[in-house]
Motif scaffolding. Structure first.
Motif, short mmCIF file in Angstrom:
data_model
loop_
_atom_site.label_atom_id
_atom_site.label_comp_id
_atom_site.label_asym_id
_atom_site.label_seq_id
_atom_site.Cartn_x
_atom_site.Cartn_y
_atom_site.Cartn_z
N LEU A 87 -56.69 -23.25 -38.84
CA LEU A 87 -55.98 -23.41 -37.57
C LEU A 87 -56.36 -24.72 -36.90
N GLN A 88 -55.48 -25.16 -36.01
CA GLN A 88 -55.75 -26.36 -35.22
C GLN A 88 -56.93 -26.11 -34.28
N ASP A 89 -56.97 -24.93 -33.67
CA ASP A 89 -58.08 -24.56 -32.80
C ASP A 89 -59.14 -23.86 -33.63
N THR A 90 -60.30 -24.49 -33.73
CA THR A 90 -61.36 -23.98 -34.58
C THR A 90 -62.18 -22.92 -33.86
N ASN A 91 -62.49 -21.83 -34.55
CA ASN A 91 -63.35 -20.78 -34.00
C ASN A 91 -64.54 -20.59 -34.93
N LEU A 92 -65.72 -20.91 -34.42
CA LEU A 92 -66.95 -20.64 -35.14
C LEU A 92 -67.70 -19.54 -34.42
N PHE A 93 -68.50 -18.79 -35.16
CA PHE A 93 -69.18 -17.63 -34.60
C PHE A 93 -70.68 -17.88 -34.54
N ASP B 212 -73.59 -18.81 -42.64
CA ASP B 212 -72.90 -17.57 -42.25
C ASP B 212 -71.44 -17.85 -41.93
N ASN B 213 -71.18 -18.96 -41.25
CA ASN B 213 -69.81 -19.27 -40.86
C ASN B 213 -68.95 -19.64 -42.06
N ILE B 214 -69.52 -20.29 -43.04
CA ILE B 214 -68.75 -20.60 -44.25
C ILE B 214 -68.51 -19.31 -45.05
N ARG B 215 -69.55 -18.46 -45.12
CA ARG B 215 -69.44 -17.21 -45.87
C ARG B 215 -68.48 -16.23 -45.20
N TYR B 216 -68.09 -16.48 -43.97
CA TYR B 216 -67.15 -15.62 -43.26
C TYR B 216 -65.86 -15.45 -44.05
N GLY B 217 -65.50 -16.47 -44.83
CA GLY B 217 -64.28 -16.39 -45.63
C GLY B 217 -64.40 -15.50 -46.85
N LYS B 218 -65.65 -15.22 -47.26
CA LYS B 218 -65.88 -14.37 -48.44
C LYS B 218 -67.31 -13.84 -48.33
N LEU B 219 -67.44 -12.61 -47.81
CA LEU B 219 -68.74 -12.08 -47.43
C LEU B 219 -69.70 -11.93 -48.61
N ASP B 220 -69.19 -11.80 -49.82
CA ASP B 220 -70.08 -11.66 -50.97
C ASP B 220 -70.31 -12.97 -51.71
N GLU C 30 -72.04 -20.77 -29.08
CA GLU C 30 -70.97 -21.24 -28.19
C GLU C 30 -69.88 -21.98 -28.97
N ASN C 31 -69.40 -21.34 -30.03
CA ASN C 31 -68.32 -21.91 -30.84
C ASN C 31 -68.70 -23.26 -31.43
N GLY C 32 -69.96 -23.41 -31.81
CA GLY C 32 -70.40 -24.66 -32.44
C GLY C 32 -70.43 -25.82 -31.46
N ALA C 33 -70.91 -25.57 -30.23
CA ALA C 33 -70.91 -26.61 -29.18
C ALA C 33 -71.81 -27.79 -29.56
N GLY D 220 -64.58 -32.64 -35.10
CA GLY D 220 -64.28 -32.88 -36.50
C GLY D 220 -65.20 -32.10 -37.43
N GLN D 221 -66.49 -32.02 -37.07
CA GLN D 221 -67.44 -31.27 -37.90
C GLN D 221 -67.11 -29.78 -37.89
N ARG D 222 -66.72 -29.27 -36.75
CA ARG D 222 -66.33 -27.86 -36.66
C ARG D 222 -65.12 -27.59 -37.55
N GLN D 223 -64.18 -28.53 -37.56
CA GLN D 223 -62.99 -28.36 -38.37
C GLN D 223 -63.33 -28.39 -39.86
N LEU D 224 -64.27 -29.25 -40.23
CA LEU D 224 -64.68 -29.31 -41.63
C LEU D 224 -65.29 -27.98 -42.09
N ILE D 225 -66.08 -27.35 -41.22
CA ILE D 225 -66.68 -26.05 -41.56
C ILE D 225 -65.60 -24.99 -41.70
N SER D 226 -64.59 -25.04 -40.83
CA SER D 226 -63.51 -24.06 -40.93
C SER D 226 -62.71 -24.24 -42.22
N ILE D 227 -62.59 -25.51 -42.68
CA ILE D 227 -61.90 -25.77 -43.95
C ILE D 227 -62.74 -25.24 -45.11
N ALA D 228 -64.06 -25.42 -45.02
CA ALA D 228 -64.95 -24.90 -46.05
C ALA D 228 -64.88 -23.37 -46.08
N ARG D 229 -64.70 -22.77 -44.93
CA ARG D 229 -64.61 -21.31 -44.85
C ARG D 229 -63.40 -20.80 -45.62
#
Length: 619
Positions: free
Chosen positions: A460-466, A472-480, A512-515, A520-529
């Motif tokens: 997404l254009q708006d990145t959400n990190l936890f 953990d945030n990259i593994r969110y896309g595949k928990l195992d 705080e959502n990767g404050a 750009g770095q947050r977006q890269l992590i979301s792409i890795a996810r």
């Protein structure tokens, strides 16, 4: 469903037991009047006969019984408080679990159409009012109510004449409570709703604080807040004004009633009027004195009932908002086609538990009980799709397109043209009004939503990190996923370099959502996810919009590798990012007006040509 039935549902044994302790305590609190009447009657009888020998023994036996009952009352009170602590906190815990579980089942439309702060208010303010009602107001209301009934029964037993006087005062209290308490309850409910609205506004302002400062809107924001705060103040003032008026009025009615009972009792004694009662006791000082104490106790308990009504009303208002959330209609899913692991044996697909890297759609057929397996390839097609968020306000008109496995399809158009809406329909965040969408030849309405979404990755254009580590945030896309798989996904997305330069590398905590990261770095992590999930279909909703040109070049190389062999839908505002797309779809007001690759659309010299050459802006 009433709140009480919910308590029984959560604690079918403990709650009735707590009620028994309440009833016991309420009954014990009314007994002293009976003891007082007996003690006074004993003394009065001894005074008349002159025989004082047995007085001390009788009084001591009454005192011993009374002390025993009070000790039992203390024990039951302690037990009741301990039980209520368990029941209250346990009930709130179960409500929070039910609310959060319900939130996970709600459709995206609910989140899109409800103020997030108002939803949070249900978890905080409404839960707190429910806590007060369960732990304080409801037990006190029950105890006072039982005490009122018990004392009234004793009054009827002792003297109907004096009970009639008390009834006149009760009628006056009832009309005052109905008149004043009704207005208080109405405004307490309004106060609860306005409080939720204010919290929603505060959350919105916190999220938009940078925008507020950039446009120097501090004063306008304060003015908007003041208006909502004024509404809250007005509702709270009116609610508490009514509530604060009620107690003094009832207290004074009680004082007047006490005087009238005393005067009436004196008149009955002087006039030597025969006692009219169930007990058959003669009218005397042993009746009047306990009756005065019972009158004060009776009025005090009625006052307690009236005061607790407002708290109960607030609790019920909070409970109503909680139940509104719990009773919201869950996202419907009629799908029965599932995504399973398969292996190939003799040209056939065979389902297996072990992850093989080969997926297939498991399609059971109710007509003959057979099951077919369709290999997951990422073929997506839309046929004559119409859609509207609101009735009579169409957003998409007759959209037909196809994306063969491995193709890259780009959507271009002005804001509101329908680009993101199409991707929302692919994920079934919303359901189409007409037409069909097929994934590998299967109507997506037949596919279970969870399996469909597993087969479609989205950046997404708006990145959400936890809150958690980068890993953990990259593994969110595949928990195992293993650490090695997560690192490989980060390298593919071009994120590995900056992650290793973080203080703790992949173990760096994000809050705080990767404050503590750049956009750009947050977006890269979301792409890795998304990369670690390895989906056959990907949606990139302006995925590189927050990345600088140099970083975009790095990411684009990773994205190209990521998109290799996958079906990709790209939403782009920078037309340079879609030049290499197999098909470019130009949308305008929900309609497809042009389609083709870059060279074909440039040759047509239509709207895409004008957008690309800068004849007019995209937005």
């Amino acid at each position: 469903m009433s709140a009480c039935s919910k308590y029984f549902e959560f604690y079918p044994v403990l709650f009735p037991l707590a009620i028994v302790f309440v009833l016991f305590n309420a009954t014990i609190s009314s007994i002293p009047a009976i003891f007082m009447q007996n003690v006074i009657a004993i003394i009065e009888g001894s005074w008349q006969t002159g025989d004082w020998n047995a007085v001390e023994g009788k009084i001591l036996s009454f005192v011993a019984i009374l002390v025993t009952l009070y000790v039992l009352s203390i024990i039951s009170g302690i037990a009741f408080n301990q039980l209520m602590a368990i029941i209250t906190q346990g009930t709130l815990k179960k409500f929070r679990v039910k609310m959060f579980a319900k939130m996970q089942t709600l459709p995206i439309k609910y989140v899109d159409t409800h103020n997030h702060g108002d939803i949070m208010s249900v978890y905080t303010n409404d839960i707190d009012t429910l806590r007060q009602m369960i732990s304080q107001s409801f037990p006190q209301l029950l105890m006072s109510g039982i005490a009122v009934l018990t004392v009234f029964s004793i009054m009827v037993y002792f003297c109907l004449w004096l009970t009639f006087v008390v009834l006149i005062g009760v009628i006056a209290m009832f009309f005052v409570t109905k008149r004043v308490g009704g207005g208080s309850a109405r405004y307490f409910i309004k106060q609860q709703k306005t409080l939720g609205r204010m919290e929603g506004f505060v959350e919105e302002m916190m999220n938009g604080q940078k925008v507020i400062k950039v446009f120097c809107h501090e004063n306008e924001s304060k003015a908007d807040f003041d208006r909502i705060n004024e509404d809250l103040f007005d509702d709270a003032r009116k609610a508490n004004r009514y509530a604060n008026i009620l107690a003094p009025i009832l207290n004074n009615i009680g004082n007047v009633l006490y005087v009238f009972v005393a005067i009436t009792g004196g008149i009955l004694l002087v006039a030597d009027v025969p006692n009219l009662s169930v007990s058959g006791l003669a009218m005397g000082i042993s009746i009047v004195v306990p009756f005065l104490n019972m009158t004060k106790q009776f009025v005090g308990n009625i006052n307690q009932v009236s005061q607790q009504i407002n708290a109960v009303v607030m609790g019920l208002a909070g409970a109503q908002r909680i139940y509104e959330l719990i009773d919201e209609e869950s996202e419907r899913d009629e799908g029965y086609v599932t995504l399973v692991n398969v292996r190939e044996e003799n040209g056939q697909l065979v389902e297996c538990e072990k992850r093989t890297g080969i997926w297939a759609w498991k399609h059971p057929h109710s007509s003959d009980g057979s099951v077919t397996y369709t290999k997951l390839t990422g073929d997506v097609r839309l046929f004559n799709v119409d859609f509207e968020y609101e009735p009579e306000k169409p957003v998409l008109h007759d959209i037909s397109l196809y994306a063969k496995p491995g193709q890259k399809v780009a959507f271009v158009g002005a804001t509101g043209a329908g680009k993101t809406t199409i991707t929302n329909l692919l994920n079934r965040f919303y359901d189409i009004a007409d037409g069909k969408i097929r994934y590998d030849g299967i109507n997506i309405t037949k596919i279970k939503k969870s399996d469909l979404r597993r087969a479609i990755g989205i950046v997404l254009q708006d990145t959400n990190l936890f809150t958690g580590t980068v890993m953990d945030n990259i593994r969110y896309g595949k928990l195992d996923a293993t650490d090695e798989e997560c690192i490989a996904a980060a390298k593919l997305a071009g994120a590995d370099d900056f992650i290793r330069r973080l203080p703790d590398g992949y173990r760096t905590m994000l809050t705080e959502n990767g404050a503590n990261l750049s956009q750009g770095q947050r977006q890269l992590i979301s792409i890795a996810r998304v990369a670690v999930a390895d989906p056959p279909v990907m949606i990139l909703d302006e995925a590189t919009s927050s990345i600088d040109t140099r970083t975009e070049a790095i990411v684009q190389r990773g994205m190209d590798a990521l998109m290799e062999g996958r079906t990709v839908f790209v939403i782009a505002h920078r037309l340079s990012t879609v030049k290499n797309a197999d098909v470019i779809i130009v949308l305008d007001h929900g309609r497809i007006i042009e389609r083709g690759n870059h060279e074909e659309l440039i040759a047509q010299k239509g709207q895409y040509y004008q957008l690309y050459t800068g004849a007019f802006e995209l937005e």
